[in-house]
Design a protein around this motif. Structure first.
Motif, mmCIF file in Angstrom:
data_model
loop_
_atom_site.group_PDB
_atom_site.id
_atom_site.type_symbol
_atom_site.label_atom_id
_atom_site.label_comp_id
_atom_site.label_asym_id
_atom_site.label_seq_id
_atom_site.Cartn_x
_atom_site.Cartn_y
_atom_site.Cartn_z
ATOM 1 N N ALA A 59 0.841 -1.212 0.000
ATOM 2 C CA ALA A 59 0.000 0.000 0.000
ATOM 3 C C ALA A 59 0.867 1.250 0.000
ATOM 4 C CB ALA A 59 -0.940 -0.006 1.205
ATOM 5 N N ALA A 60 1.914 1.261 0.816
ATOM 6 C CA ALA A 60 2.776 2.445 0.895
ATOM 7 C C ALA A 60 3.449 2.726 -0.439
ATOM 8 C CB ALA A 60 3.826 2.257 1.990
ATOM 9 N N LEU A 61 3.951 1.678 -1.107
ATOM 10 C CA LEU A 61 4.597 1.873 -2.405
ATOM 11 C C LEU A 61 3.591 2.267 -3.475
ATOM 12 C CD1 LEU A 61 7.134 -1.095 -2.313
ATOM 13 C CD2 LEU A 61 7.610 1.338 -1.959
ATOM 14 N N LEU A 62 2.407 1.702 -3.418
ATOM 15 C CA LEU A 62 1.360 2.052 -4.376
ATOM 16 C C LEU A 62 0.910 3.498 -4.183
ATOM 17 C CD1 LEU A 62 -0.277 0.722 -6.635
ATOM 18 C CD2 LEU A 62 -1.996 0.151 -4.928
ATOM 19 N N VAL A 63 0.735 3.912 -2.939
ATOM 20 C CA VAL A 63 0.348 5.295 -2.631
ATOM 21 C C VAL A 63 1.415 6.259 -3.146
ATOM 22 C CG1 VAL A 63 0.078 6.950 -0.718
ATOM 23 C CG2 VAL A 63 -1.208 4.808 -0.716
ATOM 24 N N GLY A 64 2.663 5.983 -2.851
ATOM 25 C CA GLY A 64 3.733 6.865 -3.321
ATOM 26 C C GLY A 64 3.775 6.964 -4.825
ATOM 27 N N THR A 65 3.678 5.829 -5.501
ATOM 28 C CA THR A 65 3.767 5.818 -6.954
ATOM 29 C C THR A 65 2.563 6.495 -7.597
ATOM 30 O OG1 THR A 65 4.987 3.748 -6.797
ATOM 31 C CG2 THR A 65 4.132 4.320 -8.951
ATOM 32 N N ALA A 66 1.388 6.213 -7.104
ATOM 33 C CA ALA A 66 0.175 6.768 -7.708
ATOM 34 C C ALA A 66 -0.049 8.236 -7.363
ATOM 35 C CB ALA A 66 -1.040 5.947 -7.277
ATOM 36 N N PHE A 67 0.422 8.671 -6.206
ATOM 37 C CA PHE A 67 0.141 10.035 -5.743
ATOM 38 C C PHE A 67 1.281 11.009 -6.013
ATOM 39 C CE2 PHE A 67 -2.942 8.787 -2.047
ATOM 40 C CZ PHE A 67 -3.765 8.141 -2.948
ATOM 41 N N GLY A 68 2.502 10.527 -6.206
ATOM 42 C CA GLY A 68 3.651 11.405 -6.339
ATOM 43 C C GLY A 68 4.318 11.614 -4.996
ATOM 44 N N ALA A 69 5.501 12.193 -5.030
ATOM 45 C CA ALA A 69 6.330 12.323 -3.827
ATOM 46 C C ALA A 69 5.657 13.132 -2.719
ATOM 47 C CB ALA A 69 7.680 12.945 -4.181
ATOM 48 N N HIS A 70 5.103 14.279 -3.062
ATOM 49 C CA HIS A 70 4.543 15.168 -2.042
ATOM 50 C C HIS A 70 3.337 14.535 -1.345
ATOM 51 C CE1 HIS A 70 3.574 18.926 -0.055
ATOM 52 N NE2 HIS A 70 2.336 18.841 -0.530
ATOM 53 N N ARG A 71 2.355 14.109 -2.129
ATOM 54 C CA ARG A 71 1.155 13.506 -1.522
ATOM 55 C C ARG A 71 1.480 12.149 -0.904
ATOM 56 N NH1 ARG A 71 -1.876 15.749 -6.530
ATOM 57 N NH2 ARG A 71 -0.672 14.078 -7.462
ATOM 58 N N GLY A 72 2.411 11.401 -1.512
ATOM 59 C CA GLY A 72 2.821 10.125 -0.924
ATOM 60 C C GLY A 72 3.462 10.329 0.437
ATOM 61 N N PHE A 73 4.365 11.310 0.523
ATOM 62 C CA PHE A 73 5.002 11.629 1.802
ATOM 63 C C PHE A 73 3.952 12.029 2.838
ATOM 64 C CE2 PHE A 73 6.480 14.851 4.767
ATOM 65 C CZ PHE A 73 7.529 14.190 5.398
ATOM 66 N N LEU A 74 3.036 12.918 2.457
ATOM 67 C CA LEU A 74 2.011 13.376 3.401
ATOM 68 C C LEU A 74 1.107 12.234 3.861
ATOM 69 C CD1 LEU A 74 1.023 16.839 1.870
ATOM 70 C CD2 LEU A 74 2.421 16.400 3.912
ATOM 71 N N SER A 75 0.752 11.330 2.951
ATOM 72 C CA SER A 75 -0.089 10.184 3.321
ATOM 73 C C SER A 75 0.603 9.307 4.356
ATOM 74 C CB SER A 75 -0.412 9.336 2.092
ATOM 75 O OG SER A 75 -1.297 9.978 1.235
ATOM 76 N N LEU A 76 1.872 8.982 4.097
ATOM 77 C CA LEU A 76 2.589 8.107 5.022
ATOM 78 C C LEU A 76 2.955 8.831 6.314
ATOM 79 C CD1 LEU A 76 3.213 5.068 4.552
ATOM 80 C CD2 LEU A 76 2.490 6.289 2.531
ATOM 81 N N ALA A 77 3.178 10.139 6.249
ATOM 82 C CA ALA A 77 3.419 10.908 7.471
ATOM 83 C C ALA A 77 2.148 10.916 8.336
ATOM 84 C CB ALA A 77 3.847 12.332 7.131
ATOM 85 N N LEU A 78 0.998 11.105 7.695
ATOM 86 C CA LEU A 78 -0.263 11.061 8.438
ATOM 87 C C LEU A 78 -0.465 9.680 9.049
ATOM 88 C CD1 LEU A 78 -2.931 12.407 9.276
ATOM 89 C CD2 LEU A 78 -3.882 11.653 7.068
ATOM 90 N N TYR A 79 -0.209 8.649 8.270
ATOM 91 C CA TYR A 79 -0.324 7.282 8.768
ATOM 92 C C TYR A 79 0.563 7.077 10.001
ATOM 93 C CZ TYR A 79 0.460 2.226 8.893
ATOM 94 O OH TYR A 79 0.596 0.928 9.297
ATOM 95 N N ALA A 80 1.823 7.498 9.911
ATOM 96 C CA ALA A 80 2.761 7.328 11.019
ATOM 97 C C ALA A 80 2.342 8.146 12.238
ATOM 98 C CB ALA A 80 4.174 7.711 10.582
ATOM 99 N N LEU A 81 1.990 9.401 12.032
ATOM 100 C CA LEU A 81 1.639 10.272 13.164
ATOM 101 C C LEU A 81 0.376 9.808 13.886
ATOM 102 C CD1 LEU A 81 2.492 13.746 11.602
ATOM 103 C CD2 LEU A 81 3.710 12.567 13.456
ATOM 104 N N VAL A 82 -0.623 9.411 13.127
ATOM 105 C CA VAL A 82 -1.868 8.950 13.746
ATOM 106 C C VAL A 82 -1.635 7.639 14.491
ATOM 107 C CG1 VAL A 82 -4.225 8.164 13.246
ATOM 108 C CG2 VAL A 82 -3.350 10.235 12.162
ATOM 109 N N GLY A 83 -0.820 6.764 13.908
ATOM 110 C CA GLY A 83 -0.479 5.521 14.603
ATOM 111 C C GLY A 83 0.322 5.770 15.865
ATOM 112 N N MET A 84 1.239 6.730 15.812
ATOM 113 C CA MET A 84 2.023 7.082 17.000
ATOM 114 C C MET A 84 1.133 7.693 18.081
ATOM 115 S SD MET A 84 5.453 8.569 15.133
ATOM 116 C CE MET A 84 5.761 9.742 16.413
ATOM 117 N N ALA A 85 0.059 8.367 17.646
ATOM 118 C CA ALA A 85 -0.862 8.995 18.597
ATOM 119 C C ALA A 85 -1.794 7.983 19.261
ATOM 120 C CB ALA A 85 -1.678 10.073 17.895
ATOM 121 N N GLY A 86 -1.770 6.739 18.787
ATOM 122 C CA GLY A 86 -2.551 5.709 19.463
ATOM 123 C C GLY A 86 -3.600 4.998 18.633
#
Length: 193
Positions: A59-86
């Motif tokens: 999913a992470a590689l597909l998101v990055g490839t389909a969305f581009g670097a900026h949106r891919g980074f933001l998607s995975l950053a959101l995923y990481a931050l929300v997961g870190m928040a609990g």
């Protein structure tokens, strides 16, 4: 008689086929994070390893490839931050930054960004370029995840490779094969060769 032709600006990624707007970009970022979180729940334990096989890396590689670097980074950053928040949407319904597999989440953030940048250069438009892109993305995930696994568990680097890389290579090859079929075919369907 005229024929309608789909044209894309140079450097487009699949997400750019949708009408541009801030709402689109926000929806893509949130959707990419949610897709990664859902894919992480497809989790199979690996005997002798604290790291399970999941759909999260695909999913992470597909998101990055389909969305581009900026949106891919933001998607995975959101995923990481929300997961870190609990929110329990890391592999197997876990959350937080302390787990042995959290380094792979950080690696996915890097990988989504890099494969997204490569996709803007056409790396997802042919089978061979997609294979190389997915292989590089997977290597980046391991480059961060395996050392983190070693540090967080006290394993030697060799033991971390044996537990956190080697058992996953066949699955990664299957995920890459799926991407090799999916991404170029999507471009072809969209009228882009």
């Amino acid at each position: 008689m005229s024929t309608a032709s789909v044209s894309f600006r140079p450097g487009a990624v699949l997400a750019d086929l949708l009408p541009a707007s801030r709402v689109r970009d926000i929806a893509l970022v949130v959707g990419g994070a949610a897709l990664t979180g859902l894919a992480a729940q497809l989790s199979v334990p690996v005997p002798g390893s604290p790291v399970p096989v999941t759909g999260q890396t695909f999913a992470a590689l597909l998101v990055g490839t389909a969305f581009g670097a900026h949106r891919g980074f933001l998607s995975l950053a959101l995923y990481a931050l929300v997961g870190m928040a609990g929110v329990p949407w890391f592999a197997g319904g876990t959350s937080g930054a302390g787990g042995a597999s959290f380094g792979y989440v950080l690696g996915m953030l890097l990988a989504a960004t890099v494969v997204g940048a490569l996709a803007r250069r056409g790396a997802d438009r042919s089978v061979l370029r997609t294979a190389a892109t997915m292989a590089l993305g997977s290597a980046l995930i391991y480059a961060v995840g395996v050392p983190y696994l070693a540090l967080s568990t006290g394993m030697s680097f060799g033991a971390a490779v044996a537990a956190g890389l080697t058992p996953f290579l066949i699955g990664d090859a299957l995920k890459a094969a799926l991407a090799m079929g999916l991404l170029p075919a999507t471009w072809k369907l969209a009228g882009r060769k």
